[in-house]
Motif scaffolding. Structure first.
Motif, PDB file in Angstrom:
ATOM      1  N   ALA A  50       0.603  -3.987   5.919  1.00 26.33           N
ATOM      2  CA  ALA A  50       0.612  -2.877   4.961  1.00 26.33           C
ATOM      3  C   ALA A  50       0.902  -1.575   5.703  1.00 26.33           C
ATOM      4  O   ALA A  50       0.777  -1.508   6.921  1.00 26.33           O
ATOM      5  CB  ALA A  50      -0.739  -2.792   4.269  1.00 26.33           C
ATOM      6  N   ASP A  51       1.295  -0.551   4.949  1.00 23.32           N
ATOM      7  CA  ASP A  51       1.571   0.729   5.605  1.00 23.32           C
ATOM      8  C   ASP A  51       0.289   1.449   5.961  1.00 23.32           C
ATOM      9  O   ASP A  51       0.227   2.209   6.901  1.00 23.32           O
ATOM     10  CB  ASP A  51       2.420   1.617   4.678  1.00 23.32           C
ATOM     11  CG  ASP A  51       3.778   0.987   4.449  1.00 23.32           C
ATOM     12  OD1 ASP A  51       4.516   0.874   5.441  1.00 23.32           O
ATOM     13  OD2 ASP A  51       4.070   0.573   3.321  1.00 23.32           O
ATOM     14  N   SER A  52      -0.739   1.223   5.179  1.00 22.39           N
ATOM     15  CA  SER A  52      -2.020   1.841   5.490  1.00 22.39           C
ATOM     16  C   SER A  52      -3.132   1.077   4.774  1.00 22.39           C
ATOM     17  O   SER A  52      -2.862   0.191   3.954  1.00 22.39           O
ATOM     18  CB  SER A  52      -2.030   3.312   5.080  1.00 22.39           C
ATOM     19  OG  SER A  52      -1.683   3.412   3.731  1.00 22.39           O
ATOM     20  N   PHE A 119      -0.515  -1.269  -4.205  1.00 24.59           N
ATOM     21  CA  PHE A 119      -1.775  -1.450  -3.470  1.00 24.59           C
ATOM     22  C   PHE A 119      -2.511  -2.697  -3.933  1.00 24.59           C
ATOM     23  O   PHE A 119      -2.245  -3.241  -5.018  1.00 24.59           O
ATOM     24  CB  PHE A 119      -2.685  -0.214  -3.594  1.00 24.59           C
ATOM     25  CG  PHE A 119      -3.235   0.008  -4.978  1.00 24.59           C
ATOM     26  CD1 PHE A 119      -4.399  -0.631  -5.392  1.00 24.59           C
ATOM     27  CD2 PHE A 119      -2.588   0.855  -5.870  1.00 24.59           C
ATOM     28  CE1 PHE A 119      -4.909  -0.441  -6.665  1.00 24.59           C
ATOM     29  CE2 PHE A 119      -3.086   1.051  -7.146  1.00 24.59           C
ATOM     30  CZ  PHE A 119      -4.243   0.398  -7.547  1.00 24.59           C
ATOM     31  N   ALA A 120      -3.410  -3.151  -3.088  1.00 28.38           N
ATOM     32  CA  ALA A 120      -4.341  -4.222  -3.467  1.00 28.38           C
ATOM     33  C   ALA A 120      -5.712  -3.773  -2.999  1.00 28.38           C
ATOM     34  O   ALA A 120      -5.860  -3.289  -1.880  1.00 28.38           O
ATOM     35  CB  ALA A 120      -3.957  -5.537  -2.799  1.00 28.38           C
ATOM     36  N   THR A 136      -8.969  -1.164   0.550  1.00 28.78           N
ATOM     37  CA  THR A 136      -7.656  -1.151  -0.110  1.00 28.78           C
ATOM     38  C   THR A 136      -6.522  -1.138   0.914  1.00 28.78           C
ATOM     39  O   THR A 136      -6.624  -0.440   1.923  1.00 28.78           O
ATOM     40  CB  THR A 136      -7.542   0.125  -0.995  1.00 28.78           C
ATOM     41  OG1 THR A 136      -8.720   0.244  -1.783  1.00 28.78           O
ATOM     42  CG2 THR A 136      -6.327   0.071  -1.901  1.00 28.78           C
ATOM     43  N   ILE A 137      -5.497  -1.908   0.642  1.00 27.57           N
ATOM     44  CA  ILE A 137      -4.284  -1.809   1.460  1.00 27.57           C
ATOM     45  C   ILE A 137      -3.172  -1.224   0.602  1.00 27.57           C
ATOM     46  O   ILE A 137      -3.113  -1.474  -0.605  1.00 27.57           O
ATOM     47  CB  ILE A 137      -3.847  -3.184   2.032  1.00 27.57           C
ATOM     48  CG1 ILE A 137      -3.796  -4.252   0.937  1.00 27.57           C
ATOM     49  CG2 ILE A 137      -4.755  -3.627   3.166  1.00 27.57           C
ATOM     50  CD1 ILE A 137      -3.166  -5.556   1.390  1.00 27.57           C
ATOM     51  N   TYR A 138      -2.309  -0.415   1.253  1.00 25.10           N
ATOM     52  CA  TYR A 138      -1.278   0.305   0.502  1.00 25.10           C
ATOM     53  C   TYR A 138       0.112   0.016   1.054  1.00 25.10           C
ATOM     54  O   TYR A 138       0.274  -0.206   2.256  1.00 25.10           O
ATOM     55  CB  TYR A 138      -1.478   1.820   0.628  1.00 25.10           C
ATOM     56  CG  TYR A 138      -2.854   2.293   0.273  1.00 25.10           C
ATOM     57  CD1 TYR A 138      -3.174   2.670  -1.027  1.00 25.10           C
ATOM     58  CD2 TYR A 138      -3.841   2.393   1.259  1.00 25.10           C
ATOM     59  CE1 TYR A 138      -4.449   3.129  -1.341  1.00 25.10           C
ATOM     60  CE2 TYR A 138      -5.122   2.845   0.955  1.00 25.10           C
ATOM     61  CZ  TYR A 138      -5.418   3.211  -0.346  1.00 25.10           C
ATOM     62  OH  TYR A 138      -6.662   3.653  -0.649  1.00 25.10           O
ATOM     63  N   ARG A 139       1.083   0.089   0.152  1.00 29.21           N
ATOM     64  CA  ARG A 139       2.492   0.003   0.549  1.00 29.21           C
ATOM     65  C   ARG A 139       3.209   1.248   0.038  1.00 29.21           C
ATOM     66  O   ARG A 139       2.922   1.721  -1.063  1.00 29.21           O
ATOM     67  CB  ARG A 139       3.145  -1.215  -0.099  1.00 29.21           C
ATOM     68  CG  ARG A 139       2.735  -2.530   0.485  1.00 29.21           C
ATOM     69  CD  ARG A 139       3.580  -2.820   1.733  1.00 29.21           C
ATOM     70  NE  ARG A 139       3.148  -4.013   2.404  1.00 29.21           N
ATOM     71  CZ  ARG A 139       3.518  -5.237   2.055  1.00 29.21           C
ATOM     72  NH1 ARG A 139       4.308  -5.400   1.017  1.00 29.21           N
ATOM     73  NH2 ARG A 139       3.119  -6.276   2.736  1.00 29.21           N
ATOM     74  N   SER A 140       4.167   1.725   0.831  1.00 28.14           N
ATOM     75  CA  SER A 140       4.911   2.910   0.384  1.00 28.14           C
ATOM     76  C   SER A 140       6.115   2.515  -0.484  1.00 28.14           C
ATOM     77  O   SER A 140       6.757   3.351  -1.090  1.00 28.14           O
ATOM     78  CB  SER A 140       5.362   3.730   1.592  1.00 28.14           C
ATOM     79  OG  SER A 140       6.035   2.876   2.476  1.00 28.14           O
TER      80      SER A 140
END
Ligand code: C2E
Ligand code: MG
Ligand code: MG
Length: 461
Positions: A50-52, A119-120, A136-140
């Motif tokens: 993930a991105d963050s 996100f998830a 939480t994991i995020y994608r851009s």
């Protein structure tokens, strides 16, 4: 009021109070971010590419970001937050493309500003099941396949966040009760042992090593032994290490006592191997305390001992707890690196009991980690402790480490650990710490395999 502020359905006030009470008892909300949370967030981001990633806990109106990997956010309004979505769903929430979400308008600005497209998020639950926060994991970019495989690892990492919170709570309860306890008034004569007693004990050869087998859980084969020191006092009997090691550490006597222990253990490995050369894969693990670890030239010292005793470095293990490592990360890495180059096995002992264990694990070159017996002991008490052990095992696997579960006392713990894929274990169920002579008898068993437990409580020797 919060109730009026919310666009979504009614909030359960009782649930909310219980949730806040659980969170407040950990004292986490008003403290700065901690390294262990950073380590979890980073692992989550790396694992899911993930991105963050972030770990956030919520009070009544705000979401406090306790750690974020890859982005800077510290505090957000709780209203319309991911936390509220998870609370409402009472479980994980996955949004693979924010632009396609029904609440797109309402959310759009905030997420766009933060550079999030997908996100998830999974809940961090208290032992009573209350949702305290979210991981939480995020994608851009939109991520149609998110989450990649399954959310199980993310949920496991969220359990680890919960276990760190639980530890925090236990510590603050313990500190409170210690502070309230009246201190006994000791007279000079009652103070025992004193540093001089330790010196005499060493000079008079009163320290002994007992050894506790570590077994392969699938075969019950003895794969190693942990050397555990005792003081054989002529009048007071056999004194356990916790009654004198802290003093030895405080007054510096741990250095000569530790040297004695290392030399004794190496000498014993040599004896066992002389009796039967098939035992040369056996490893004896010795506990190192903080002063020993921070001693100048530790690796050279260990190397000398190995040369003197003629023991191969892979037959020696060194166990360190998080508190015995030096606060300076650079020096710790250097010392661990030089020990590793020697070829000795490095074990992180009592894993899970320190605030930043995870951080240490991620950064330092340990070969094995030993799950603290407090976790193993509570494993059959409920889902959360069980989940913590499972997470530690999975985490170790992801980091390429072997796991030893300490303190296995019951068949149920043994069964569960095997089921979860834990490879090695140690505990009274298999064998208590025993003299070198008693171990010699065990090593004579065919294949060094301990008898089947169906024979009853054989382990209580
Ligand atoms: P540790 O390294 O975590 O050692 C494991 C402790 O768990 C041992 O206690 C062992 O007897 C106990 N144990 C093993 N299986 C079970 C079980 O199934 N149930 C329960 N209730 N306990 C179990 P012990 O021998 O009293 O040692 C306590 C601690 O003292 C050790 O914890 C280690 O931190 C320290 N220690 C022991 N020997 C040395 C030494 O030579 N040097 C140093 N620096 N510390 C030592
Ligand atoms: Mg140990
Ligand atoms: Mg231990």
């Amino acid at each position: 009021m919060l109730r009026a502020e919310l666009d979504r359905g009614e909030i359960d006030r009782e649930q909310e109070d219980a949730r806040m009470a659980a969170l407040l008892s950990t004292g986490i909300l008003d403290t700065p971010p901690e390294p262990s949370y950073d380590a979890i967030a980073r692992l989550a981001a790396e694992y899911f590419l993930a991105d963050s990633a972030s770990i956030a806990l919520a009070d009544e109106s705000r979401v406090w970001v306790k750690s974020s990997w890859g982005r800077v956010i510290r505090e957000l309004p709780r209203r319309n937050s991911i936390f509220e979505m998870v609370l409402e769903a009472d479980g994980p929430v996955i949004v693979s493309d924010i632009a396609q979400h029904p609440n797109f308008d309402q959310w759009f600005r905030r997420f766009k500003r933060l550079g999030i497209a997908a996100f998830a998020s999974v809940p961090v639950r208290s032992s009573e099941g209350k949702i305290l926060g979210v991981l939480t994991i995020y994608r851009s970019e939109p991520a149609p396949g998110m989450p990649l495989d399954s959310l199980r690892m993310l949920e496991s990492l969220a359990d680890l966040v919960a276990s760190q919170l639980e530890l925090r709570r236990l510590r603050s309860t313990l500190n409170d009760s210690l502070a309230r306890r009246p201190r006994p008034v000791a007279t000079v004569n009652e103070i025992w042992p004193r540093p001089v007693d330790l010196r005499r004990a060493l000079d008079n050869g009163q320290f002994v090593l007992h050894y506790q087998p570590e077994v392969d859980l699938s075969t019950r084969r003895i794969i190693g032994l942990e050397a555990l020191i005792r003081w054989q006092h002529p009048e007071r009997g056999l004194i356990p290490p916790m009654d004198f090691i802290p003093l030895a550490e405080e007054c510096g006597m741990i250095l000569p006592i530790g040297d004695w222990g290392l030399a004794e253990a190496c000498g014993q490995i040599q004896k066992w191997c002389q009796e039967d050369s098939d035992r040369d894969s056996l490893r004896v693990c010795v506990n190192l305390s903080a002063r020993q670890f921070s001693r100048e030239g530790l690796a050279d010292h260990v190397e000398d001992l190995l040369l003197q005793s003629g023991v191969s470095s892979r037959q020696l293990g060194l166990e360190m707890t998080e508190s015995s490592l030096i606060p300076d990360k650079g020096t710790t890495l250097e010392v661990l690196g030089s020990l590793r180059r020697l070829g000795v096995c490095l074990l992180m002992d009592d894993f899970g009991t320190g605030y930043s264990s995870l951080n240490q694990l991620h950064s330092f070159p340990f070969d094995m980690l030993k799950i603290d017996r407090s976790f193993v002991g509570r494993m059959t008490e409920g889902d959360q402790p069980l989940q913590i052990v499972r997470t530690i095992i999975e985490l170790a696997r992801a980091l390429g480490m072997d796991v030893v579960a300490e303190g296995i006392e019951t068949r149920e713990q043994y069964r569960l650990l095997r089921q979860m894929g834990c490879r090695y274990g140690q505990g009274f169920l298999f064998a208590r710490p025993m003299t070198a002579e008693a171990v010699t008898e065990l090593l004579r068993l065919p294949g060094q395999v301990l008898p089947d437990l169906d024979g009853g409580e054989q382990a209580r020797c």
